[in-house]
Structures are given as C-alpha cells and as structure tokens.
Design an enzyme around this catalytic site. Structure first.
Site, mmCIF file in Angstrom:
data_model
loop_
_atom_site.group_PDB
_atom_site.id
_atom_site.type_symbol
_atom_site.label_atom_id
_atom_site.label_comp_id
_atom_site.label_asym_id
_atom_site.label_seq_id
_atom_site.Cartn_x
_atom_site.Cartn_y
_atom_site.Cartn_z
ATOM 1 N N HIS A 58 0.860 -1.262 -0.007
ATOM 2 C CA HIS A 58 0.100 0.049 0.101
ATOM 3 C C HIS A 58 0.916 1.298 0.166
ATOM 4 O O HIS A 58 2.016 1.318 0.863
ATOM 5 C CB HIS A 58 -0.977 0.024 1.257
ATOM 6 C CG HIS A 58 -1.549 1.289 1.442
ATOM 7 N ND1 HIS A 58 -1.441 2.257 2.345
ATOM 8 C CD2 HIS A 58 -2.686 1.782 0.867
ATOM 9 C CE1 HIS A 58 -2.169 3.335 2.316
ATOM 10 N NE2 HIS A 58 -3.089 3.085 1.281
ATOM 11 N N HIS A 105 1.580 11.448 -2.017
ATOM 12 C CA HIS A 105 0.350 11.102 -1.606
ATOM 13 C C HIS A 105 -0.529 12.481 -1.502
ATOM 14 O O HIS A 105 0.017 13.539 -0.806
ATOM 15 C CB HIS A 105 0.405 10.695 0.070
ATOM 16 C CG HIS A 105 -0.884 10.174 0.594
ATOM 17 N ND1 HIS A 105 -0.877 9.989 1.933
ATOM 18 C CD2 HIS A 105 -1.734 9.786 0.040
ATOM 19 C CE1 HIS A 105 -2.255 9.274 2.109
ATOM 20 N NE2 HIS A 105 -2.840 9.347 1.165
ATOM 21 N N ASP A 491 11.850 -5.672 30.989
ATOM 22 C CA ASP A 491 12.251 -4.375 31.419
ATOM 23 C C ASP A 491 11.608 -3.273 30.765
ATOM 24 O O ASP A 491 12.228 -2.212 30.895
ATOM 25 C CB ASP A 491 13.994 -4.518 31.313
ATOM 26 C CG ASP A 491 14.742 -5.099 32.257
ATOM 27 O OD1 ASP A 491 13.917 -5.327 33.454
ATOM 28 O OD2 ASP A 491 15.714 -5.415 32.317
#
Length: 497
Positions: A58, A105, A491
């Site tokens: 994608h 984009h 931890d």
C-alpha cells in the site's frame, strides 16, 4: 549428521555430541516451517490469478507516515526484493513541461518522485529476474489527459515486451506461469455506456448573443484511450455481490479495512464474496485514519479469499510479520495458492470438521539480542508470547444469551474492528499467563488467542523455561490460521530483534 561428521558410534548406537546437537536445534534443519513449503513449486502456478494470494503493498513509495514522510524510488526496489508483486503508484500532474507525472500522497506534504523513475526501477528488477511471476502496478490516477498519455508512453517504451497488453473480451484470467516476466497494469478504463458509473460533469451555463444555448464539447472520459488500452484490471465501485458476480473477470473491487468489517457483519456476504473471488480479484487496504502507516491484521481478508491484501511495507509491525510468514511459502515468489476454505463451498460448510489442536511448550532460547539492536545496556529479562491468529465461524461463548459486553475488538496489529455488535472479549487468567480471545456470535471474524510464559530474570544468553506448561490452542481454520512467536523484554525494552 553422518554427512557432516557429527554422528559417531558408541555402544552400537549413533550419537551426537552436545555442541552439535545445540547447533542442530537452533539451525535451519530444525526450522518449524515445513521445508517443502519453502520451496518454489511451479506445478502449482497454472491456476487463474484469482486463485492466489498475491503479496501486495500500500502506498509503496512512502518511507514513513502518510502525511509528511519522504517518497523514494528505493521503496519499490525494497518491496520487490521482499517478494511484493503488487505495487501502488499515486500519479498526479506536475509543473514539468515534459508532462512527466509525479508520485506522492495527494493533499499532504509528502515529497514527490517522478513516475518514469519508478517504471525504470521495475524494469531493472524484471531484467535482473526474468523468471519473476507477474508484477502488478496499481495506478491511482489523478492526472489529466496529457500526463496520462505520457504515462502510457513511459510504460510502453520503458517496459517494452515486459508490458502485458490485455486482449479485449477476456473470459478467463490467465495463470501466473503464463505471465512470467510480465508487468500488468491495474487502474481504470472508460465507463461503458450501460455502466452506472458514467462520469457526469456540471456544465457551465453559457448563452450566445442570439439567446441560444452554447452546445458544449463532448465530455472526455477520465482515462485516455492510450492508457486504457494498457490496463488489465479495471477498478469498479462495489454495490453488491450479486451484481459483482456478473462483471467481466478483469473488473475488480478495492475495499478499505472498515468496509471489510462492515460487509462481514452480514453473514450472507461471506459466501457471496468467496464466490466473487473465484473468478475476480479483490484488493483491501488500510483505513484512511492510519496516518502513522500502521497495518490491519490480514488474516480476515485472506480468509475471505481476497487476493491483494495491501499493507504498509515500511512499518515492521505484527501484520507485516504475518505477511512475511505467509509469503515465505512457495519460495518467496509472491504468489501462494489459496486453500480450499477460501473458495465457495456447499451451504453445509462446517469448519469444525477441519479443527486441529495445537500444543506448544516453550523450552529455551539462546543468544537473544537486546531490544532495538542495542549493544550495551542492562541484561534483558525475556519472556515469550505465543499467538494464534485464526477465524471463527459461529461459537457459543457462554450459552447464557446475555447481551454483548463490548462493541470494539482490538487485534494484535492495533486495529479497531468497529461495529462488531455481537462480540465479546474474554480474559481468562491461568497461572502466570493470559488467554485473550475475540469471538463473534454471528459471522466469521478474526480471533487471536495469546499465551505467555513467565519472565526469566537477567538472562539473554541461555534462558530456560523448565516449568512452563504446554499451551493448547484449538485452531478452527488451520489452512488460513497463523502462529506467531514473539520474544519480549520485561524491562520495558519491547520487542527483541
């Protein structure tokens, strides 16, 4: 062992020393992945393309998040080397006088890269790997006609004979083996006259001096003929599966992860979707709200027979681990033949017949790294999480008929499956580990079951879980379900590489 000089004769029995036995246990010969499944099997590649899961990316160009990260041609090279066979390219007009589109984009501040550089990258991969199974370029086309013509020209001149030009009137999808070394285009073709998706454009009211209306020029289709001629797969808007099953085999749908969740709320859609996927392709993709480029769990879409389950390859999360594991099969070629349960079956289909009991006991580990690849730091406190990602048909949770306790189910990749109104989440405490389940009363949904070991303090070199119990999992869909084993640092360091 004998071939490698590890085995000897002692008391008339073959033996092996401790060091070589340890090397065997932690080596490739003792891999949990079935060796024959890792090998490429060309004899399985003669079915139509719709019969395969296809490794799919994608927004392939992005290096990070969906809003402001860099775009890079190198991401295409990395995806191809990782076995990806469907790449996404978002094309937009540019300021260039050469009409070369830019890829980024849209409506964000992500950086831009030229379209022709991406196609050159794909061509270089095909030249270096002439036996590659077909590569699909998924074009999200926002360009005007001059730039589309340039796209078509670039595809033809750069890819040459590697570009697959579909024949009109195709009745059946070809097989991967018929398309070796080829590049296929997924996009849109001009709508036919009888297609309900004909594009309408608001006309401007113009009046001539004599009072007569100005007859405007015919509205051009969104896709120019030069690019449409090269397009193999035509993206069509979904309305219902009854109508979809009547479409041409080269017409296909794309669904967001939220649309997948919405459709599977209706049990009637599940067999219809599987029937559609018998002869057509379906693509799913992450929800628009995933601006951090996180991923959804791909198991649900795979179980429905969806071939292209698109993920953000730049994010190494749980979903991408599952994707890498799925496509490790068949030599990492990017195509895996879908199992029987993802195809349409008779109405008396009962997944319980295929249920298996999986039992796992965690014994030991060796030479565990520190989190995030750190060299120095505290000694780690490891524990192991064992997860089974599965699908559920219809299950009685408690038989009480009580109302559902939650409307949201969280999977392990962090997605929210909204609208699962008939769902319950149960946590069952069992000694030091926890079982987590998400179960639906009505339709098949994703079920992830998780068990974990105790923590071994201050030992990343050779931790042992001598007193660990056997973890038992009931797997309803063993041909789709996946096992994930994760080693964590107690931890707070997180996942160990």
């Amino acid at each position: 062992f004998v071939k490698r000089g590890w085995a000897g004769k002692e008391n008339k029995e073959e033996t092996i020393d401790r060091l070589h036995f340890a090397e065997y246990l932690f080596g490739p010969h003792n891999d949990a992945f079935r060796p024959e499944k890792v090998m490429f099997d060309r004899t399985l590649m003669d079915k139509p393309l719709s019969h395969y899961w296809i490794n799919t990316s994608h927004n392939t160009y992005l290096t990070g998040d969906q809003l402001k990260s860099l775009s890079s041609v190198e991401m295409y090279a990395a995806a191809l080397q990782r076995g990806c066979k469907c790449l996404e390219i978002d094309c937009w007009d540019s300021d260039s006088k050469t009409n070369n589109p830019m890829v980024y984009h849209g409506y964000t501040v992500t950086s831009k890269i030229p379209f022709d550089e991406i196609i050159s990258c794909v061509k270089a991969y095909v030249d270096a790997n002439p036996e590659t199974l077909p590569i699909i370029l998924s074009l999200e086309n926002h360009c005007t006609h001059p730039f589309q013509k340039r796209m078509a020209q670039t595809l033809e001149t750069t890819l040459g004979d590697a570009l697959y030009i579909p024949k009109p009137g195709m009745l059946f999808l070809p097989s991967p083996v018929e398309l070796v070394g080829k590049v296929l285009i997924k996009g849109k073709r001009p709508a036919e006259k009888e297609d309900d998706e004909t594009i309408t454009v608001e006309s401007v009211d113009q009046t001539l001096p004599d009072g007569k209306e100005n007859s405007s020029e015919p509205v051009l289709p969104k896709i120019c003929p030069e690019l449409a001629r090269l397009t193999m797969f035509n993206g069509v808007k979904y309305r219902n599966f009854e109508q979809s099953n009547e479409m041409s085999c080269t017409d296909m749908h794309s669904f967001s992860e939220l649309k997948v969740s919405k459709l599977t709320k209706d049990p009637a859609n599940v067999p219809l979707w599987r029937k559609y996927n018998l002869d057509h392709l379906s693509r799913t993709y992450p929800a628009g709200g995933r601006v951090d480029s996180s991923n959804y769990n791909p198991i649900a879409a795979w179980s429905l027979g969806c071939q292209m389950v698109a993920l953000n390859f730049q994010t190494d999360d749980s979903a991408m681990v599952l994707n890498d594991g799925r496509f490790r099969e068949n030599g990492g070629c990017g195509y895996v033949l879908r199992p029987r349960s993802t195809f349409p079956m008779n109405e008396d289909r009962n997944s319980c017949k295929g249920r298996v009991m999986l039992r796992i006991r965690v014994l030991a580990a060796a030479c565990l790294p520190k989190p995030n690849g750190d060299i120095a730091g505290e000694v780690i406190d490891p524990f192991v999480v064992v997860r089974v990602h599965d699908m559920i048909d219809s299950v009685k949770v408690d038989g009480s008929g009580s109302s559902p306790k939650t409307n949201v189910i969280k999977d392990l990749a962090g997605m929210s499956i909204t609208g699962a109104k008939n769902s319950v989440v149960k946590d069952i405490t069992d000694k030091s580990n926890v079982i987590k389940r998400s179960i639906s009363h009505q339709v098949e949904i994703l079920e992830t079951t998780e068990r974990k070991t105790d923590t071994v303090k201050d030992n990343g070199f050779c931790p042992q879980w001598d007193d660990s119990e056997v973890f038992s999992f009931t797997v309803s869909f063993p041909d789709v379900a996946m096992l994930q084993i994760v080693v964590m640092d107690d931890d707070g360091g997180g996942l160990l590489d």
